[in-house]
Motif scaffolding. Structure first.
Motif, short mmCIF file in Angstrom:
data_model
loop_
_atom_site.label_atom_id
_atom_site.label_comp_id
_atom_site.label_asym_id
_atom_site.label_seq_id
_atom_site.Cartn_x
_atom_site.Cartn_y
_atom_site.Cartn_z
N UNK A 1 11.03 -8.58 4.49
CA UNK A 1 10.18 -7.87 5.20
C UNK A 1 9.21 -7.05 4.84
N UNK A 2 10.13 -5.89 3.98
CA UNK A 2 9.33 -4.70 3.92
C UNK A 2 7.74 -4.73 2.71
N UNK A 3 8.57 -5.71 2.22
CA UNK A 3 7.45 -6.27 0.84
C UNK A 3 6.25 -7.10 1.58
N UNK A 4 6.86 -7.62 2.09
CA UNK A 4 5.87 -9.44 2.81
C UNK A 4 4.85 -8.14 3.49
N UNK A 5 4.99 -7.08 4.24
CA UNK A 5 3.64 -7.00 4.53
C UNK A 5 3.09 -5.20 3.49
N UNK A 6 3.68 -5.23 2.62
CA UNK A 6 3.57 -4.66 1.06
C UNK A 6 2.09 -5.57 0.86
N UNK B 1 15.03 -3.04 11.12
CA UNK B 1 15.43 -2.32 10.05
C UNK B 1 16.98 -1.95 10.63
N UNK C 1 11.97 -7.02 14.51
CA UNK C 1 11.37 -6.31 13.39
C UNK C 1 12.12 -4.92 13.36
N UNK D 1 1.11 1.04 10.52
CA UNK D 1 1.35 1.01 9.06
C UNK D 1 2.30 2.21 8.40
N UNK E 1 -0.92 -2.46 3.01
CA UNK E 1 -0.98 -1.55 1.93
C UNK E 1 -1.73 -2.19 0.05
N UNK F 1 -4.32 -12.36 -2.54
CA UNK F 1 -3.39 -13.03 -1.75
C UNK F 1 -2.51 -12.98 -2.31
N UNK G 1 16.05 -7.08 4.86
CA UNK G 1 14.72 -5.44 5.56
C UNK G 1 13.88 -5.77 4.19
N UNK H 1 0.18 -7.73 2.55
CA UNK H 1 -0.20 -8.61 3.76
C UNK H 1 -2.14 -8.33 3.11
N UNK H 2 -2.98 -9.35 3.31
CA UNK H 2 -4.16 -8.81 3.71
C UNK H 2 -5.21 -7.66 4.21
N UNK H 3 -5.81 -7.29 4.17
CA UNK H 3 -6.09 -5.96 4.90
C UNK H 3 -5.87 -6.63 6.65
N UNK H 4 -6.10 -5.98 7.48
CA UNK H 4 -5.97 -4.04 7.17
C UNK H 4 -4.43 -4.18 7.55
N UNK H 5 -3.58 -4.92 7.01
CA UNK H 5 -2.28 -3.96 7.40
C UNK H 5 -1.71 -3.81 5.89
N UNK I 1 -0.22 -10.49 9.10
CA UNK I 1 1.21 -11.53 8.77
C UNK I 1 1.19 -12.23 10.08
#
Lengths: 432, 273, 301
Positions: free
Chosen positions: C129-134, B241, B237, B44, C142, C156, C126, C136-140, A263
């Motif tokens: 944020x969670x969706x932005x993480x979903x 949350x 964060x 994760x 999902x 991408x 909130x 993301x490129x690997x390794x984080x 990120x």
């Protein structure tokens, strides 16, 4: 049932009306209570936990010395701070002393929101002999409008554990740009399809790296980002193309990282998945909070023996509707905020560098293993004369995306960036 | 035949459950993150490695937090009460009476939904400042005391009520205000419940205007206060949350209280153009 | 006869007076709190006001002329259109399918209702944020981890000009489906059992029931959801602000909606006049669409 529902609704309604009226009246009362012998002034800054705490402590100390002055600190969320300040301007009320990013000063000074600092207390000679020259960014038409407590510069952070794992000496950071790239290569790990597992260095233009490209790389490649007075973009030159080409290739050819890995670069460095990052001294606190993170700080790498850095600051100005006793009190408080006491406290608690040169250059600060590299960096730092920092930052992000997503040539992308940024500058300077 | 139907229903249940898990996943993640600390936040897994209440303790220990919470409750309830009262009154007038200018008034009210709030913030602030409403509850609430959405909704629902019911009241000698209150309102309780939920959620999450109109930290509403954790350089964060999780609870309670009524009630009257 | 019509006329007059009485406070409210500021915004569109200056210079239609030359404006207008055209039908369809199925679940429908409504009541910041993480490129990330696990190349998502807008739409729809579902459920519940029973006697199967009875009788609900949904999607803002780089609606403005551009122009560039001009355009667009929709709605009655 129906009757009940109606009654409940009525009850809620009446209650809420009462409450509204009551609280409304209370609001009025509080205001009336404020009138007394004590002069009350209001200080605004954005919310940052340690900054708020430090200013609270300073206010306490200040009020003890000046029992006839009361300072009220009000803070607002960082992301909406500028919106909040701007919206309050038309009403002609709000803060007496206000903390503003130096890049915003032109707009607020032009509109008449700030008044020049009184010569009697803050003469040009005094400021120019005591403070770092980059504070000159707060000087307009011969007068200073704002003064910082602290300044910021950039340095290179490296992760000692990852260095050791990659077979590098954990105590020797790169000192030249060539070493930076070579070390980063060794730090990078990918899976068999080329997906990054660990990256060598940050590529985050949107964070601090647009400063690195603008004020460091372009100069190292032999160019200048702007002309003398900051009114003209000058990086649409060979040096500009070379610098941006170098930067883009860190991702596309050297393969030592990419933007958004984990990120953002802070997360990547915090979670020990990125070997090196470029950031400000304010980040020390963030990293120190993580016990498992063993890192070092060094000056930004040089190229052909030349070093540059980028410096910036938040400065305190006095609003123009502050007059009479309030003005007197505000000047006193501003003086206190920019005293050496305040600066030392600021460095210790917030992690930003003293704005007064003599204080910052004291050996204990200059040779401090963590603050030292930043302070030494101040000596060769430039502060960009931003008009609209967000827009001017987007120019570089867009240029990067144009190259990577649309296959635009480096030259065209930089030229386009220069044209867009020049339009921002022209709009401002033509309006003057 | 019967077994076929029941197995079909089970497939339906399984499908709904699977999609439901997907719907819940980000929410659960939000909750999970609120129990995480340090580097674990960037890990994760749904399950925190060392679950801890530290974030909640930190949030609640900020002496100012109860104020933010209370401010939001006061604003949410007051505005919702006002919206329920006025929107249904106006909706009733716009659906059950004929008078000159009816269409104009309806369109005028509807058109208030078409201007982004962001553009009205500065005129409102100047107004609030002149009338000394800055840093008062009234200042936060006044722009939302009536809403175009609610009026539109209530108008639609009142249209579904047969006029005969109202005429019966007239024969009994009730005046029009009492007809609205005694006869009309109970018949649209489901719609009122729906409006209550939507209005409460809308005000509970409102951010821009409460930010602009409050200077004192004690007058901040919950979303404004929580955005403090969305700081310069980097957001905390886990705190964002935690704040969001706490902020969701009252809304969820309101939803549970009213949801049954929505479904039942609309069966009586219904949405009609 | 004469008396009767006279009394009816007097009743009508009383009702009219009551209607005006009901409306007097709200109309004063709307005029002073909503219309006056709106008119001010319209007036500002003819000036070059920058919020912080005292003077507002009248510059005629210059802002509008500049708008028509502004590529970013057209781009954001197009994006806004995309949000409505792709987003609204999808969320309506999903909302209906979910509502239709929940309605037919015998036990546990309350739980499903709550589950599907939860995204709607969760804070958008909130969620973003969670969706932005979903994404993301690997390794984080999902989604990308799943892609890699099944041997597909990484995508991408938010960092692609073509995928970003749909990635944001997915989040929006995810959060919006609960709202649609609740109102659809209400509409479905209102349809009398009698219609179905009559049709079943005629030997209609499930599909017939759906297309011949449920959907036609839901029309008023659907139109209501379309009118309010169009306005909601045309004013899309928070999720883009929170899911893109610097909240700028990138990459390269590919996800920037009109309201975000308005907000940035007003509060970052302080170009209030320009922002006001865009607001006027947005207002006219929404007004036109709503009028058309209301007309359609009436003819359906």
């Amino acid at each position: 049932m129906m009757k009940n529902g109606g009654r409940i609704l009525l009850l809620v309604l009446v209650l809420s009306m009462f409450m509204t009226g009551f609280l409304f009246a209370q609001g009025g009362k509080e205001e009336a209570a404020g009138e007394s012998e004590v002069t009350e002034i209001v200080y605004w800054q954005y919310f940052y936990e340690t900054k708020e705490q430090t200013v609270s402590k300073l206010i306490e100390m200040f009020e003890a010395e000046n029992p006839d002055i009361k300072v009220v600190q009000q803070t607002f969320p960082y992301e909406q701070y500028n919106t909040k300040v701007a919206s309050s301007v038309p009403s002609g009320e709000g803060a007496n002393i206000i903390n503003l990013y130096y890049g915003w000063l032109p707009t607020y000074i032009d509109s008449g929101y700030l008044q020049p600092l009184p010569e009697s207390k803050f003469s040009n000679e005094f400021i120019e002999s005591e403070f770092f020259p980059l504070v000159g960014a707060a000087k307009f038409d011969g007068s200073y409008y704002a003064l910082p407590t602290a300044v910021r510069s950039l340095a290179l952070f490296w992760n000692k554990k990852l260095f050791a794992e990659a077979g590098l000496d954990p105590e020797v950071p790169p000192s030249t740009v060539e070493e930076l790239v070579a070390f980063a290569k060794q730090l990078t790990e990918t899976d068999k399809s080329g997906n990054y597992l660990q990256t060598g260095m940050t590529q985050e233009l949107r964070a601090q790296l647009h400063h690195w490209v603008r004020e460091v790389l372009i100069r190292q490649f032999g160019g200048t980002p702007y002309n003398e007075d900051g009114t003209q973009v000058t990086y649409n030159s060979q040096a500009g193309y070379d610098a941006f080409d170098f930067f883009v290739k860190l991702n596309t050819e050297e393969n030592i990282g990419m933007p958004n890995f984990m990120t953002d670069d802070v997360t990547a460095f915090k979670s020990q998945m990125m070997g090196m990052t470029i950031d400000g001294s304010f980040r020390l606190g963030t990293f120190d909070a993580l016990e498992e993170l063993d890192y070092g700080v060094t000056e930004l790498p040089s190229m052909n023996g030349e070093r540059y850095n980028f410096a910036s600051f938040w400065a305190n100005g006095i609003t123009s509707f502050t007059t009479g006793k309030e003005l007197e009190a505000s000047v006193k408080f501003l003086d206190y905020l920019t005293s050496e006491t305040a600066m030392s406290m600021w460095l210790e608690n917030v992690g930003e560098l003293p704005a007064k040169k003599a204080l910052a250059m004291k050996d204990e600060f200059k040779n401090n293993p963590k603050y030292g590299p930043f302070i030494r960096g101040l000596e060769y730092a430039n502060a960009t004369k931003f008009i609209d920092e967000t827009a001017q930052r987007m120019v570089w992000i867009d240029a990067y995306d144009e190259v990577l997503l649309n296959g635009m040539s480096i030259k065209d992308a930089v030229d386009q960036a220069a044209a867009t940024e020049q339009a921002v500058l022209d709009k401002y300077y033509s309006g003057k | 035949m019967k077994t076929k139907i029941s197995s079909f229903i089970q497939i339906r249940v399984i499908l709904l459950a699977v999609i439901g898990i997907f719907m819940l996943f980000p929410f659960v993640w939000m909750l999970a993150t609120s129990f995480k600390q340090g580097a674990d936040v960037y890990n994760l897994s749904i399950f925190p490695q060392n679950p801890s209440l530290a974030n909640y303790k930190r949030l609640l220990s900020r002496s100012i937090f109860p104020w933010w919470f209370m401010n939001s409750i006061i604003v949410g309830f007051s505005v919702t009460a006002s919206v329920l009262f006025f929107d249904s009154l106006v909706g009733f007038a716009l659906s059950k009476y004929n008078f000159r200018g009816k269409k104009v008034v309806f369109l005028m009210i509807l058109s208030t939904m078409m201007i982004p709030t962001e553009m009205l913030v500065i005129p409102w602030y100047l107004m609030a400042n002149n009338l000394h409403w800055v840093d008062t509850y009234w200042g936060v609430m006044f722009p939302g005391m009536m809403s175009g959405f609610g009026t539109f909704l209530m108008r639609q629902f009142f249209m579904g009520i047969p006029d005969d019911l109202l005429d019966a009241g007239r024969i009994d000698g009730l005046n029009e205000f009492r007809i609205w209150w005694k006869i009309g309102m109970p018949l649209v309780r489901p719609a009122l419940s729906a409006l209550a939920i939507f209005s409460f959620i809308g005000n509970w999450n409102a951010f821009m205007w409460p930010l602009i109109v409050s200077n004192k930290v004690k007058m901040f509403t919950l979303p404004v206060g929580l955005s403090f954790f969305n700081g310069e350089f980097q957001s905390q964060w886990e705190m964002v949350m935690t704040g969001a999780s706490v902020a969701t609870i009252p809304v969820f309670i309101i939803f549970l209280l009213f949801q049954r009524q929505i479904i039942q009630g609309i069966a009586l009257t219904g949405v009609k153009g | 006869m004469i008396q009767e019509s006279a009394s009816r006329r007097s009743l009508e007059r009383t009702k009219r007076i009551w209607a005006y009485l009901f409306l007097i406070v709200p109309v004063i409210f709307y005029v002073s709190i909503r219309f006056y500021p709106t008119l001010q915004a319209f007036f500002l569109s003819l000036t070059n006001w920058d919020i912080v200056s005292k003077d507002k210079e009248f510059i005629g239609l210059t802002n509008y002329r500049n708008l028509f030359k502004d590529e970013v404006f057209w781009k954001t207008l197009g994006n806004t259109g995309k949000y409505v055209i792709y987003g609204l039908p999808t969320s309506l369809l999903l909302g209906f399918i979910i509502a239709y199925n929940i309605d037919r679940v015998k036990r546990g429908s309350e739980i499903f209702k709550a589950v599907y409504f939860i995204p709607y009541i969760t804070s958008m910041v909130a969620i973003a944020w969670v969706w932005r993480w979903l994404y993301q490129p690997a390794p984080i990330g999902v989604f990308n981890k799943i892609l890699i696990a099944v041997g597909l190349p990484q995508q991408k998502f938010l960092f692609s000009q073509t995928q970003a807008i749909f990635s944001i739409l997915a989040t929006t729809i995810w959060a919006d489906v609960g709202f649609q579902m609740i109102i659809f459920l209400a509409g479905i519940k209102q349809i009398s059992r009698q219609y179905y029973e009559a049709a079943e006697i005629d030997g209609a199967n499930n599909r017939n029931l759906l297309f011949r009875i449920t959907l036609p009788l839901l029309k008023p609900t659907i139109v209501f959801l379309i009118v309010t949904g169009t306005i909601r999607y045309l004013r899309i803002f928070t999720q883009v602000l929170n899911m893109t780089y610097q909240g700028e609606g990138g990459p390269l403005n590919s996800t920037k909606p009109l309201v975000l551009y308005i907000y940035r122009s007003a509060f970052q560039q302080f170009d209030m006049g320009y922002a006001a001009a865009m607001t006027v355009i947005l207002f006219l667009i929404i007004l036109a669409i709503t009028l058309v929709q209301l007309r359609v709605m009436r003819s359906e009655d």
